[in-house]
Design a protein around this motif. Structure first.
Motif, PDB file in Angstrom:
ATOM      1  N   GLY A   1      45.785 103.817  11.775  1.00 21.75           N
ATOM      2  CA  GLY A   1      44.906 102.670  11.621  1.00 21.75           C
ATOM      3  C   GLY A   1      45.108 101.926  10.317  1.00 21.75           C
ATOM      4  N   ILE A   2      45.796 102.555   9.345  1.00 22.63           N
ATOM      5  CA  ILE A   2      46.026 101.926   8.046  1.00 22.63           C
ATOM      6  C   ILE A   2      47.359 101.183   8.025  1.00 22.63           C
TER       7      ILE A   2
ATOM      8  N   TYR B   1      26.182  91.384   8.161  1.00 25.64           N
ATOM      9  CA  TYR B   1      25.947  92.616   7.414  1.00 25.64           C
ATOM     10  C   TYR B   1      27.009  93.675   7.698  1.00 25.64           C
ATOM     11  N   VAL B   2      27.634  93.591   8.862  1.00 26.71           N
ATOM     12  CA  VAL B   2      28.688  94.547   9.180  1.00 26.71           C
ATOM     13  C   VAL B   2      29.846  94.423   8.194  1.00 26.71           C
ATOM     14  N   ASP B   3      30.048  93.213   7.668  1.00 25.36           N
ATOM     15  CA  ASP B   3      31.134  93.006   6.704  1.00 25.36           C
ATOM     16  C   ASP B   3      30.864  93.679   5.366  1.00 25.36           C
ATOM     17  N   TYR B   4      29.620  94.124   5.148  1.00 21.58           N
ATOM     18  CA  TYR B   4      29.280  94.773   3.886  1.00 21.58           C
ATOM     19  C   TYR B   4      29.542  96.281   3.919  1.00 21.58           C
TER      20      TYR B   4
ATOM     21  N   SER C   1      30.784 106.212  -3.173  1.00 20.48           N
ATOM     22  CA  SER C   1      30.774 107.658  -3.416  1.00 20.48           C
ATOM     23  C   SER C   1      29.612 108.009  -4.335  1.00 20.48           C
ATOM     24  N   SER C   2      29.395 109.297  -4.513  1.00 16.81           N
ATOM     25  CA  SER C   2      28.260 109.733  -5.332  1.00 16.81           C
ATOM     26  C   SER C   2      28.431 109.358  -6.798  1.00 16.81           C
ATOM     27  N   GLN C   3      29.680 109.112  -7.236  1.00 18.61           N
ATOM     28  CA  GLN C   3      29.898 108.723  -8.627  1.00 18.61           C
ATOM     29  C   GLN C   3      29.551 107.272  -8.880  1.00 18.61           C
ATOM     30  N   GLY C   4      29.263 106.511  -7.841  1.00 20.43           N
ATOM     31  CA  GLY C   4      28.882 105.121  -8.011  1.00 20.43           C
ATOM     32  C   GLY C   4      30.045 104.167  -7.869  1.00 20.43           C
ATOM     33  N   SER C   5      31.292 104.674  -7.766  1.00 19.16           N
ATOM     34  CA  SER C   5      32.425 103.779  -7.570  1.00 19.16           C
ATOM     35  C   SER C   5      32.496 103.371  -6.112  1.00 19.16           C
ATOM     36  N   THR C   6      33.113 102.243  -5.838  1.00 20.85           N
ATOM     37  CA  THR C   6      33.166 101.698  -4.492  1.00 20.85           C
ATOM     38  C   THR C   6      34.552 101.892  -3.900  1.00 20.85           C
ATOM     39  N   LEU C   7      34.614 102.420  -2.684  1.00 22.11           N
ATOM     40  CA  LEU C   7      35.865 102.584  -1.959  1.00 22.11           C
ATOM     41  C   LEU C   7      35.903 101.594  -0.817  1.00 22.11           C
ATOM     42  N   ASN C   8      37.052 100.963  -0.620  1.00 25.50           N
ATOM     43  CA  ASN C   8      37.190 100.147   0.571  1.00 25.50           C
ATOM     44  C   ASN C   8      37.559 101.047   1.741  1.00 25.50           C
ATOM     45  N   ILE C   9      37.676 100.465   2.926  1.00 24.16           N
ATOM     46  CA  ILE C   9      37.906 101.260   4.124  1.00 24.16           C
ATOM     47  C   ILE C   9      39.224 102.022   4.037  1.00 24.16           C
ATOM     48  N   LYS C  10      40.264 101.367   3.512  1.00 21.80           N
ATOM     49  CA  LYS C  10      41.573 102.019   3.419  1.00 21.80           C
ATOM     50  C   LYS C  10      41.508 103.230   2.495  1.00 21.80           C
ATOM     51  N   GLN C  11      40.900 103.087   1.327  1.00 20.69           N
ATOM     52  CA  GLN C  11      40.793 104.191   0.383  1.00 20.69           C
ATOM     53  C   GLN C  11      39.937 105.322   0.948  1.00 20.69           C
ATOM     54  N   PHE C  12      38.886 104.964   1.669  1.00 19.62           N
ATOM     55  CA  PHE C  12      38.010 105.962   2.276  1.00 19.62           C
ATOM     56  C   PHE C  12      38.774 106.780   3.317  1.00 19.62           C
TER      57      PHE C  12
END
Length: 354
Positions: free
Chosen positions: A97-98, A268-271, A276-287
Motif C-alpha cells: 500500500g506504500i 474530517y477524514v482528511d485529518y 504517538s504518545s510522545q506527541g510527535s505526529t506520524l503520517n500514514i506512510k510512517q505509521f
C-alpha cells in the motif's frame, strides 16, 4: 428575519408546494448528549500497539487456523502457516500500500466509506464489496444508516456529500435523533420544483424552503449555485464569508449558516494523522512502516529524508569592478559567425566560447 407569528395562515398557504413551504418552522436542535473523540484504553503508545488493539493476536491465530484448514481441504502438500509467517504476510500487504506505481491502473480499486470526527479519529470504515442484494438503488442511504446505527438518540451532527443525501434519509435520521446536513443534487425528484432560477441569483443570494417533515432545502449562489438539505438548519439563518476578486481584493458576502457549518465540518477524514504518545505526529506512510517493522521484528527507525543544511547559505553576490574584470585580458571577445574568437583563434589553437 422572517417571523411566522406576523404572517397570516392564508399568506403562508400561498407559498406552499406539496410538503415544502417557503418559510417553514424549524425546531431548535437539541444539545449533543454523546462523547466525542477516540475511546481507547490506556497504554497505547507505539503504532504496533494500535495495530494489535484492532487486530489482536487472537485474530491473527484465527487467520492462521483458517489458512491451514483451507489448505488441508485442498489435500495437497503445503507448508503450514504460523503466527510469524502470517505477520510477515500482513507486513508485506502494508508495504504494497506504500509503494508507488506508475499508473492508477496498476492498483486494485477499492471503495472505502469512512466516518470520522473533528479530531481526525476514524470511528468506522466499510469496504464496499458490491451489492448487498440484487438491486441496490439506495446505496448512499444504506451506508449512512450503517454508520449511524450506534449513535442514535444522542443528537450528533453528521455531514456528507450529495452521493448520500436524500429527503427520505434526512427524515429518518431526524426521527432517530441524528442531525444531518449535506449537499444534494439539483435534479432530485423530491426537491421542490418552484425555486428561483440560477441565473437570477447574484453572488451571495440564497433562497430556501422547509418541509412539513422538518427538513430544510436551501440554494445559495457562490461562483455557481449549490443546494443543501438539512434537518436542523433554518434557511433564514444567515452568516457571511469572504471571497477574492480578480484583482486580489477580498469582499464579504452573505452565506447561509448551513453552508458555513458544512464547509467547516466536512473533510474530517482528511485529518486522520496519528499522534504517538510522545506527541510527535506520524503520517500514514510512517505509521504503516512502524507497524511493518514491529510485525517482522525489526527496530523502528526514524523516517529517512533529506538532511537539513546546518550551514546558512550566503545569498550575497559580490560585485567585481569593471577594471578588475578586464585586467590581464588582451582584448574583448569579438563576435563572428562561428563560436571561435575572431581575434586570437587560430586553426592550430582555437579559442572557443563555452
Amino acid at each position: 428575519m422572517y417571523d411566522p407569528d406576523n404572517v397570516s395562515l392564508a399568506d403562508r398557504l400561498k407559498n406552499v408546494e406539496g410538503i415544502w413551504e417557503e418559510h417553514g418552522l424549524m425546531t431548535d436542535p437539541l444539545p449533543f448528549q454523546g462523547k466525542g473523540g477516540p475511546n481507547l484504553p490506556p497504554g497505547l503508545g507505539d503504532p504496533l500497539s494500535y495495530f494489535y488493539f484492532i487486530f489482536p493476536e487472537s485474530f491473527i491465530d484465527y487467520l492462521v487456523f483458517q489458512t491451514n484448514f483451507y489448505a488441508h481441504q485442498k489435500q495437497k502438500p503445503f507448508e503450514p502457516a504460523t503466527s510469524k509467517s502470517m505477520k510477515t504476510f500482513l507486513a508485506i500487504n502494508l508495504l504494497m500500500g506504500i509503494k508507488k506505481l506508475p499508473s492508477y491502473k496498476d492498483y486494485c480499486g477499492y471503495k472505502v466509506w469512512i466516518r470520522g470526527d473533528e479530531s481526525g479519529y476514524i470511528y468506522e470504515f466499510q469496504i464496499y464489496t458490491g451489492k448487498t442484494d440484487s438491486v441496490e438503488i439506495t446505496l448512499g442511504k444504506r451506508v449512512i444508516q450503517d454508520f449511524t446505527m450506534n449513535i442514535k438518540g444522542k443528537y450528533h451532527n453528521v455531514y456528507f456529500d450529495n452521493f448520500f443525501t436524500s429527503l427520505e434519509l434526512m427524515e429518518e435520521l431526524l426521527q432517530d435523533g441524528i442531525y444531518a446536513c449535506g449537499t444534494v443534487q439539483a435534479n432530485r425528484k423530491e426537491l421542490p420544483k418552484i425555486q428561483i432560477q440560477d441565473k437570477k441569483l447574484k453572488k451571495g443570494d440564497s433562497e430556501g424552503r422547509v418541509s412539513t417533515t422538518g427538513v430544510s432545502r436551501l440554494k445559495w449562489r457562490d461562483n455557481r449555485c449549490i443546494q443543501l438539505l438539512s434537518n436542523f438548519h433554518n434557511p433564514d439563518d444567515i452568516s457571511s464569508c469572504t471571497r477574492k476578486n480578480k484583482d486580489g481584493s477580498t469582499i464579504s458576502i452573505s452565506c447561509p449558516l448551513a453552508v458555513t457549518n458544512y464547509n467547516t465540518h466536512m473533510g474530517y477524514v482528511d485529518y486522520a494523522d496519528i499522534e504517538s504518545s510522545q506527541g510527535s505526529t506520524l503520517n500514514i506512510k510512517q505509521f504503516r512502516l512502524a507497524i511493518v517493522a514491529g510485525l517482522v521484528g525489526l527496530q523502528s527507525t526514524s523516517p529517512k529524508g533529506r538532511k537539513q543544511l546546518t550551514k546558512k547559505i550566503n545569498l550575497f553576490k559580490p560585485k567585481i569592478p569593471i577594471e578588475q574584470q578586464f585586467s590581464n585580458v588582451g582584448h574583448l571577445p569579438q563576435s563572428c559567425s562561428s563560436r571561435k574568437c575572431n581575434n586570437c583563434s587560430t586553426k592550430d589553437k582555437p579559442h572557443r566560447t563555452k
